[in-house]
Design a protein around this motif. Structure first.
Motif, short mmCIF file in Angstrom:
data_model
loop_
_atom_site.label_atom_id
_atom_site.label_comp_id
_atom_site.label_asym_id
_atom_site.label_seq_id
_atom_site.Cartn_x
_atom_site.Cartn_y
_atom_site.Cartn_z
N ILE A 65 -2.04 16.17 7.91
CA ILE A 65 -1.14 14.78 7.65
C ILE A 65 -1.78 13.91 7.97
N ALA A 66 -1.92 12.32 7.00
CA ALA A 66 -2.75 11.19 7.85
C ALA A 66 -1.65 10.32 8.82
N THR A 67 -2.26 9.71 10.13
CA THR A 67 -1.12 8.56 10.08
C THR A 67 -1.89 7.62 10.30
N PRO A 68 -0.74 6.32 10.90
CA PRO A 68 -1.37 4.96 10.13
C PRO A 68 -3.22 4.80 11.10
N PHE A 69 -3.01 5.41 12.29
CA PHE A 69 -4.42 4.97 12.70
C PHE A 69 -5.60 5.86 11.58
N ASP A 70 -5.27 7.09 10.96
CA ASP A 70 -5.86 6.89 9.69
C ASP A 70 -6.26 5.96 8.98
N PHE A 71 -5.34 5.57 8.47
CA PHE A 71 -4.98 4.58 7.03
C PHE A 71 -4.83 3.29 7.40
N GLY A 72 -3.92 3.53 8.65
CA GLY A 72 -3.57 1.57 8.79
C GLY A 72 -2.28 1.60 7.27
N SER A 73 -2.04 0.40 6.97
CA SER A 73 -1.39 0.75 5.66
C SER A 73 -1.25 2.05 4.73
N GLY A 74 -2.25 2.44 4.61
CA GLY A 74 -2.05 3.30 3.72
C GLY A 74 -3.00 3.12 2.65
N PHE A 75 -2.94 3.21 1.47
CA PHE A 75 -4.06 2.76 0.27
C PHE A 75 -3.47 1.53 -0.74
N PRO A 76 -4.26 1.05 -1.55
CA PRO A 76 -3.85 0.09 -1.80
C PRO A 76 -3.68 0.01 -3.65
N ALA B 279 1.04 -1.03 -0.06
CA ALA B 279 0.27 0.08 -0.35
C ALA B 279 0.89 1.20 0.12
N THR B 280 0.30 2.31 -0.50
CA THR B 280 0.60 3.85 0.06
C THR B 280 0.62 4.85 0.74
N VAL B 281 1.48 5.16 1.14
CA VAL B 281 0.45 6.89 2.01
C VAL B 281 0.95 8.09 1.41
N LEU B 282 1.02 8.21 0.02
CA LEU B 282 0.70 8.92 -0.86
C LEU B 282 0.17 9.01 -1.14
N ASP B 283 -0.67 10.06 -1.90
CA ASP B 283 -1.48 10.70 -2.67
C ASP B 283 -1.43 10.57 -4.18
N LYS B 284 -2.66 10.99 -4.77
CA LYS B 284 -1.40 11.09 -6.68
C LYS B 284 -1.13 11.84 -6.98
N GLU B 285 -0.90 12.91 -6.25
CA GLU B 285 0.02 14.23 -6.44
C GLU B 285 1.53 13.76 -5.85
N LYS B 286 1.89 12.90 -5.30
CA LYS B 286 3.13 12.22 -4.62
C LYS B 286 3.11 12.73 -3.35
N ASN B 287 2.09 13.14 -2.94
CA ASN B 287 2.00 14.35 -2.00
C ASN B 287 1.57 13.33 -0.73
N PRO B 288 2.28 13.33 0.74
CA PRO B 288 1.19 12.45 1.71
C PRO B 288 -0.11 12.66 1.95
N ILE B 289 -1.16 11.20 2.19
CA ILE B 289 -2.41 11.25 1.88
C ILE B 289 -2.75 12.67 3.55
N THR B 290 -4.06 12.70 3.23
CA THR B 290 -4.34 13.76 3.94
C THR B 290 -5.22 13.65 4.59
N ALA B 291 -6.19 13.92 6.62
CA ALA B 291 -7.28 13.29 6.83
C ALA B 291 -8.26 14.69 6.39
N ASP B 292 -9.54 14.77 5.98
CA ASP B 292 -10.68 15.37 6.58
C ASP B 292 -11.12 14.78 7.59
N PRO B 293 -11.40 16.52 8.45
CA PRO B 293 -11.69 18.00 7.85
C PRO B 293 -11.33 18.43 7.82
N SER B 294 -9.45 18.62 8.31
CA SER B 294 -8.65 19.60 8.56
C SER B 294 -7.71 19.50 8.03
N GLY B 295 -7.73 18.67 6.96
CA GLY B 295 -6.44 18.55 5.78
C GLY B 295 -5.46 17.76 6.51
#
Length: 658
Positions: free
Chosen positions: A493-504, A475-491
């Motif tokens: 930077i997300a952590t493993p408590f938000d996404f676990g290992s990341g996005f498939p 899994a990846t922890v980067l978004d489609k623009e290769k930046n760290p995945i963020t968490a709504d609503p504040s934007g």
């Protein structure tokens, strides 16, 4: 016709309530929840009034039974080779003893018999009867069948799943998927999980995992820290993320300020209209504060007619967004701006031209309304927009870690698209509606289940843990623009408590290189390591398993993530990787240490010489500084284009909770 069972079950949970459901995976496992008990009276002409009275007495007895009892699951351990008819007969005999020898009452109280995945039955019982049953021979445990909440186009393309015209993934044979069956159990617990042995999902999924079935469950839709559900390590727990597609309505204020908000409303306004706050349109029976939420009957039609109304939404899942638009419409309003205080980005099919905005934009709109003599606005119909915001983002409603039951196991495990998902809609719900757009971890679970089906189709002999590892470690922890995945609503930077290992990463999980494998015996040792004794262990396993010797710590379960929740001084954990890639290969450890923690890995290089070879390594954590909260890092084993990544989650020893 015969089928090879994919052995994947999805557990999902959303605000819709499904009381009981049942399905069967042919010739393999039946996963069941009791079917609804309907009281059915068949009236006919009979020749004797006495028989009428007798029949009526039976009905009244059954009604009294229903009103004074609830459904309990009687768990009797592992399945055996007994005939299902014989099992049903035994169940009736056990219930007969509770009903004064009446076989009629026994049959009336019986709801369902479990005979495929494990042995047991469900029945309508009083609390006293449940206690008596719990003491009977061969009964492992009796627990209530708890109320369960449901947690289910563009998303597959967004995830990067590329298939050719023959529905094959280039470079891999997935022909086995033609014989793949996936079962969904639409349920999840509303209450915090106290243990594994009294949770029916944990017990049932343990038996599934022991039979080679990977169970996928939703993380839940609470959204707060520590709210993640479905916590057992033998379950793959999925959170929800966004895609790059949004459904929005634009609206313009009289001062020419233009905003966009989520919406599925295709209604058109004829012309700009006056805009007012719902708090100014209360009908006298409600306070201004109450009417600001556009509660049913709270708006004065004289004040609202012909106007756009600004309503508030608290973010509570039980508070319907669509209902607020109906309140505005019934009061004569021609449009609505809904200020979502939770900023969850959920689009909705409103009954009037409408848009949902967050708190910041909502305050700007209300400032204009309150400072302008005759404020106006115009709301456009909803349209589809792609790529306007970074994605994926972790949805605001997606439940988050840490794991409050067993902190050593990181949950959720992964995230997948679950925000504003377009999919087919059952005609049983609405015959005129063929498609719908919903949000929730219900939506993310089917995405992950589909990906797991592909892995299973390519590697049918892999264990549930190996399949789970392939998905998580690639899994990846980067978004489609290769930046760290963020968490709504504040934007943030997300952590493993938000996404676990990341996005498939579909381009990677069919070639994971290495996997972390776990056997059923490892899960038994895990339960022993967290304090289970022989009795509580057997409440989960349903057999004669015992906790013998000194069990490894919970952090040493061969899980694809590593969590050390109480670091004092120096702690070491072990993992074992199995080669499923090239026979001869070398992997080098790359560590991103959590803040304030020194992390070392031994050995630093893993040299494999054959397929299926296993190598054990140790990860040591040394506290350099003292920090009050969890900190995060990562461990990646790299060999050319192959990367096997695991999140590192560490908290220094503390007496506080979260």
């Amino acid at each position: 016709m015969s089928y090879n069972i994919i052995s994947t079950i999805t557990l999902i949970s959303d605000p819709i309530y499904l009381h009981y459901s049942h399905f069967s995976l042919t010739n393999f496992l039946t996963v069941s929840l009791p079917s609804p008990l309907f009281l059915r009276l068949i009236m006919a002409y009979w020749s004797s009034i006495l028989y009428h009275l007798f029949l009526l007495s039976l009905v009244l007895d059954g009604a009294r039974l229903c009103f004074s009892s609830e459904v309990y699951v009687v768990y009797m351990g592992s399945k055996n080779a007994e005939n299902p008819d014989e099992i049903l007969k035994q169940n009736h005999q056990m219930l007969t003893s509770l009903h004064g020898g009446s076989i009629e009452k026994a049959k009336a109280s019986h709801v369902y018999s479990y005979s495929n995945g494990f042995k047991g039955f469900a029945a309508k019982l009083t609390r006293e009867q449940a206690s008596i049953l719990a003491e009977m021979p061969n009964v492992v445990s009796v627990f209530p069948n708890e109320k369960r909440s449901l947690h289910t186009t563009r998303s597959w393309d967004f995830m990067g799943l590329q298939m050719d015209e023959a529905m094959e993934i280039p470079g891999f044979s997935t022909k086995n998927q033609e014989n793949v069956i996936i079962g969904f159990v639409d349920t999840g617990s509303n209450s915090p999980q106290r243990d594994y042995f009294s949770d029916s999902i944990s017990v049932g999924s343990f038996h599934a995992a022991s039979h080679g079935i990977l169970v996928v469950a939703s993380a839940g839709n609470v959204g707060t820290r520590g709210s993640v559900a479905n916590l057992a390590p033998w379950i793959l727990t999925v959170g929800a993320s966004s895609t790059d597609r949004e459904f929005v309505s634009s609206f313009v204020l009289g001062n020419r300020k233009k905003f966009m908000g989520e919406s599925l409303s295709t209604f058109r306004m004829k012309s700009p209209a006056r805009i007012i706050s719902a708090s100014e349109a209360n009908n006298g029976l409600f306070t201004a504060y109450q009417s600001s939420f556009c509660l049913d009957g709270s708006l004065d039609r004289k004040k609202t007619r012909g106007k756009v109304v600004v309503c508030r939404h608290s973010g509570n899942p039980s508070e319907s967004r669509v209902s607020k638009s109906l309140v505005v419409k019934r009061a004569g309003g021609v449009g609505m701006v809904l200020v979502d205080e939770a900023e969850s980005d959920l689009a909705a099919p409103f009954a009037v031209p409408a848009a949902i905005v967050g708190r910041t934009i909502g305050e700007r709109i209300l400032s204009y309304v309150n400072s302008t003599r005759k404020p106006t606005s115009f709301i456009s119909p909803a349209r589809t927009v792609i790529g306007s915001r970074q994605a994926p983002r972790v949805a605001a409603f997606s439940s988050k870690g840490p794991n409050l039951l067993t902190a050593e196991i990181l949950k959720p495990d992964i995230v997948a698209p679950g925000l504003n998902i377009l999919a087919a809609w059952s005609p049983a719900v609405n015959k005129r509606l063929r498609f719908n757009i919903l949000s929730g971890t219900s939506m993310s679970c089917p995405h992950v289940t589909g990906l797991l089906a592909l892995i299973k189709a390519v590697y049918p002999s892999w264990s549930p843990a190996a399949i789970k590892s392939a998905l998580m470690t690639t899994a990846t922890v980067l978004d489609k623009e290769k930046n760290p995945i963020t968490a709504d609503p504040s934007g943030r930077i997300a952590t493993p408590f938000d996404f676990g290992s990341g996005f498939p990463s579909p381009s990677k999980f069919l070639e994971p290189g290495l996997v972390y494998d776990i056997q059923p015996s490892d899960y038994r040792n895990f339960l022993c390591s967290i304090g289970y004794n022989d009795k509580t262990l057997q409440l989960v396993t349903g057999d004669r398993s015992k906790c013998t010797g000194l069990a490894p710590t919970a952090s040493n379960l061969n899980y694809p993530s590593i969590t050390v929740p109480n670091l004092k001084g120096r702690i070491s954990v072990t993992r074992t990787l199995m080669n499923v890639g090239k026979p001869q290969c070398s992997y080098k450890a790359l560590v991103v240490s959590p803040s304030g923690v020194n992390v070392t890995v031994a050995p630093k290089v893993l040299d494999f010489v054959r397929y299926g070879q296993k190598i054990r390594f140790t990860v040591s954590f040394n506290a350099a500084d003292s920090l009050a909260d969890y900190v995060f890092g990562s461990l990646t084993w790299k060999s050319g284009r192959f990367q096997v990544s695991s999140p590192l989650v560490v908290r220094f020893a503390t007496d506080t909770g979260l």
